[in-house]
Design an enzyme around this catalytic site. Sequence first.
Site, PDB file in Angstrom:
ATOM      1  N   ARG A 267      11.773  -9.546   1.635  1.00 23.02           N
ATOM      2  CA  ARG A 267      13.046  -8.858   1.321  1.00 23.02           C
ATOM      3  C   ARG A 267      13.234  -7.617   2.203  1.00 23.02           C
ATOM      4  NH1 ARG A 267      13.104 -12.970  -1.289  1.00 23.02           N
ATOM      5  NH2 ARG A 267      14.066 -13.294  -3.325  1.00 23.02           N
TER       6      ARG A 267
ATOM      7  N   SER B 232      17.901 -10.943  -8.545  1.00 24.49           N
ATOM      8  CA  SER B 232      16.738 -10.109  -8.886  1.00 24.49           C
ATOM      9  C   SER B 232      17.085  -8.647  -8.640  1.00 24.49           C
ATOM     10  CB  SER B 232      15.550 -10.460  -7.992  1.00 24.49           C
ATOM     11  OG  SER B 232      15.185 -11.806  -8.165  1.00 24.49           O
TER      12      SER B 232
ATOM     13  N   GLU C 292      15.499  -4.039  -5.537  1.00 26.23           N
ATOM     14  CA  GLU C 292      15.917  -4.894  -4.423  1.00 26.23           C
ATOM     15  C   GLU C 292      17.390  -4.620  -4.123  1.00 26.23           C
ATOM     16  OE1 GLU C 292      17.290  -9.190  -4.071  1.00 26.23           O
ATOM     17  OE2 GLU C 292      15.152  -9.415  -4.455  1.00 26.23           O
TER      18      GLU C 292
HETATM   19  N1  EPU Z   1       8.565 -14.765 -15.411  1.00 26.78           N
HETATM   20  C1  EPU Z   1       8.429 -14.129 -16.628  1.00 26.78           C
HETATM   21  N2  EPU Z   1       9.568 -13.864 -17.345  1.00 26.78           N
HETATM   22  C2  EPU Z   1      10.799 -14.215 -16.939  1.00 26.78           C
HETATM   23  C3  EPU Z   1      10.932 -14.904 -15.710  1.00 26.78           C
HETATM   24  C4  EPU Z   1       9.802 -15.154 -14.945  1.00 26.78           C
HETATM   25  O1  EPU Z   1       7.353 -13.787 -17.060  1.00 26.78           O
HETATM   26  O2  EPU Z   1      11.772 -13.909 -17.632  1.00 26.78           O
HETATM   27  C5  EPU Z   1       7.356 -14.959 -14.580  1.00 26.78           C
HETATM   28  C6  EPU Z   1       6.711 -16.312 -14.780  1.00 26.78           C
HETATM   29  O3  EPU Z   1       5.328 -16.131 -14.705  1.00 26.78           O
HETATM   30  C7  EPU Z   1       7.202 -17.091 -13.552  1.00 26.78           C
HETATM   31  C8  EPU Z   1       7.249 -16.007 -12.516  1.00 26.78           C
HETATM   32  O4  EPU Z   1       7.688 -14.849 -13.224  1.00 26.78           O
HETATM   33  O5  EPU Z   1       6.303 -18.086 -13.191  1.00 26.78           O
HETATM   34  C9  EPU Z   1       8.166 -16.297 -11.355  1.00 26.78           C
HETATM   35  O6  EPU Z   1       9.489 -16.487 -11.828  1.00 26.78           O
HETATM   36  P1  EPU Z   1      10.610 -17.183 -10.932  1.00 26.78           P
HETATM   37  O7  EPU Z   1      10.113 -18.455 -10.381  1.00 26.78           O
HETATM   38  O8  EPU Z   1      11.867 -17.206 -11.726  1.00 26.78           O
HETATM   39  O9  EPU Z   1      10.761 -16.225  -9.683  1.00 26.78           O
HETATM   40  P2  EPU Z   1      10.792 -14.627  -9.515  1.00 26.78           P
HETATM   41  O10 EPU Z   1       9.521 -14.196  -8.886  1.00 26.78           O
HETATM   42  O11 EPU Z   1      11.184 -13.967 -10.784  1.00 26.78           O
HETATM   43  C10 EPU Z   1      11.706 -14.773  -7.071  1.00 26.78           C
HETATM   44  C11 EPU Z   1      12.840 -14.191  -6.268  1.00 26.78           C
HETATM   45  C12 EPU Z   1      14.141 -14.912  -6.586  1.00 26.78           C
HETATM   46  C13 EPU Z   1      13.971 -16.372  -6.227  1.00 26.78           C
HETATM   47  C14 EPU Z   1      12.783 -16.941  -7.040  1.00 26.78           C
HETATM   48  C15 EPU Z   1      12.453 -18.345  -6.658  1.00 26.78           C
HETATM   49  C16 EPU Z   1      12.234 -11.875  -5.874  1.00 26.78           C
HETATM   50  C17 EPU Z   1      12.501 -10.455  -6.204  1.00 26.78           C
HETATM   51  N3  EPU Z   1      12.945 -12.763  -6.548  1.00 26.78           N
HETATM   52  O12 EPU Z   1      11.973 -14.502  -8.441  1.00 26.78           O
HETATM   53  O13 EPU Z   1      15.145 -14.374  -5.743  1.00 26.78           O
HETATM   54  O14 EPU Z   1      15.135 -17.107  -6.496  1.00 26.78           O
HETATM   55  O15 EPU Z   1      11.604 -16.150  -6.797  1.00 26.78           O
HETATM   56  O16 EPU Z   1      11.818 -18.364  -5.410  1.00 26.78           O
HETATM   57  O17 EPU Z   1      11.422 -12.164  -5.001  1.00 26.78           O
HETATM   58  C18 EPU Z   1      16.835 -12.682  -5.624  1.00 26.78           C
HETATM   59  O18 EPU Z   1      16.171 -12.161  -4.727  1.00 26.78           O
HETATM   60  O19 EPU Z   1      17.940 -12.192  -6.004  1.00 26.78           O
HETATM   61  C19 EPU Z   1      16.328 -13.885  -6.280  1.00 26.78           C
HETATM   62  C20 EPU Z   1      16.953 -14.448  -7.304  1.00 26.78           C
END
Ligand code: EPU
Length: 339
Positions: free
Chosen positions: A164, A239, A335
Amino acid sequence: MKILKNISLQPFNTFGINAKTQFYVEATNIAELQSILKLSELKNSHLLVIGGGSNILLTKDFDGFVIKNNILGKTIIEETSDYVVVKIGGGENWHGFVEYAIANNWGGVENLSLIPGTVGAAPMQNIGAYGVEIKEVFESLEAVEIATGKLKTFNSKDCQFGYRESIFKKEAKDKYIITGVLLKLKKHSHQLNTSYGAIKDTLMEQGISNPTIKDVSKAVISIRQSKLPDPKVIGNAGSFFKNPTIDKIDFEGLRLEYSDLPGYVVSPTEVKIPAAWLIEQCGWKGERRGNIGVHTKQALVLVNYGGGDGSEIKKLSEDIQSSVAEKFGIVLSAEVNFV
Ligand code: EPU
């Protein structure tokens, strides 16, 4: 060119915040953008360049000049039997471009389906999702330097891409307007990236064992739609925070107390932790404060249910940061850009 005065920016930010700007103008081509940059009103004002408005939080009225990048166009610059290099106008909608790539069966951006925002904003924060970042298909970009109006080219190395991150969030911040982006997509033997658990599961549920580029895009779209609120329905900017990276030693220490703490090793000494998990553990998931809150299905997404104020969302984000810091000793960084 038409300069509007004292208009609401509500239609131009996906949080749907009703903040005003003193001046507003749209640039539809490079020459027009260059003449806008010479305007005397602009020289003495604060400047805010917006694309899809999907990564900003307007915390108050903007006392300055907003330029909306509306430079459109998709042109094939180079084509071989293996790949194609496409130049896309910075004002093009990102997902519109992804759909065009998929309709042509070009591989490389399918995991980045349905990301809100414009093509010009995409390299700025090196957009990424489901195991892929734009830097992997990036060739170069063209940007107009705000101070001089000169058009400059940046290759991948010049952009200094990170998680990012790019030069446009560091030393080149607020200095350039990205007018065009060149991406290199595969026509043949494209290596699909289905390593992300949720993609694998979705394809399996659909009984697809040999996915096409389109199948992966469809899987990503269905995952996103199930977790992330549609900005047209509930205001949000995806995010709100980045996923923090911490020392492996600290991670192991935290694991003694929180045995289910998730983490992805990113280097021999560092682990990346999902901010959503930390936020959820602090009890924020689904929190509602009047018109704003924390999304019920993804704790990393702050939302405006309608009529919310940017300063309230900022306050909520600070309260989340404080409680995560207190409980886990980890500082979350935003972000989203505050205006
Ligand atoms: N999780 C929780 N609670 C929640 C949601 C997620 O505990 O409410 C934990 C779970 O352990 C899950 C992990 O977080 O396995 C990862 O969650 P998720 O796959 O939804 O991804 P993220 O890390 O929360 C990142 C990006 C997203 C992108 C997704 C998929 C960042 C800041 N965000 O989210 O990007 O779509 O991975 O690759 O890196 C964005 O940047 O606006 C965005 C949406």
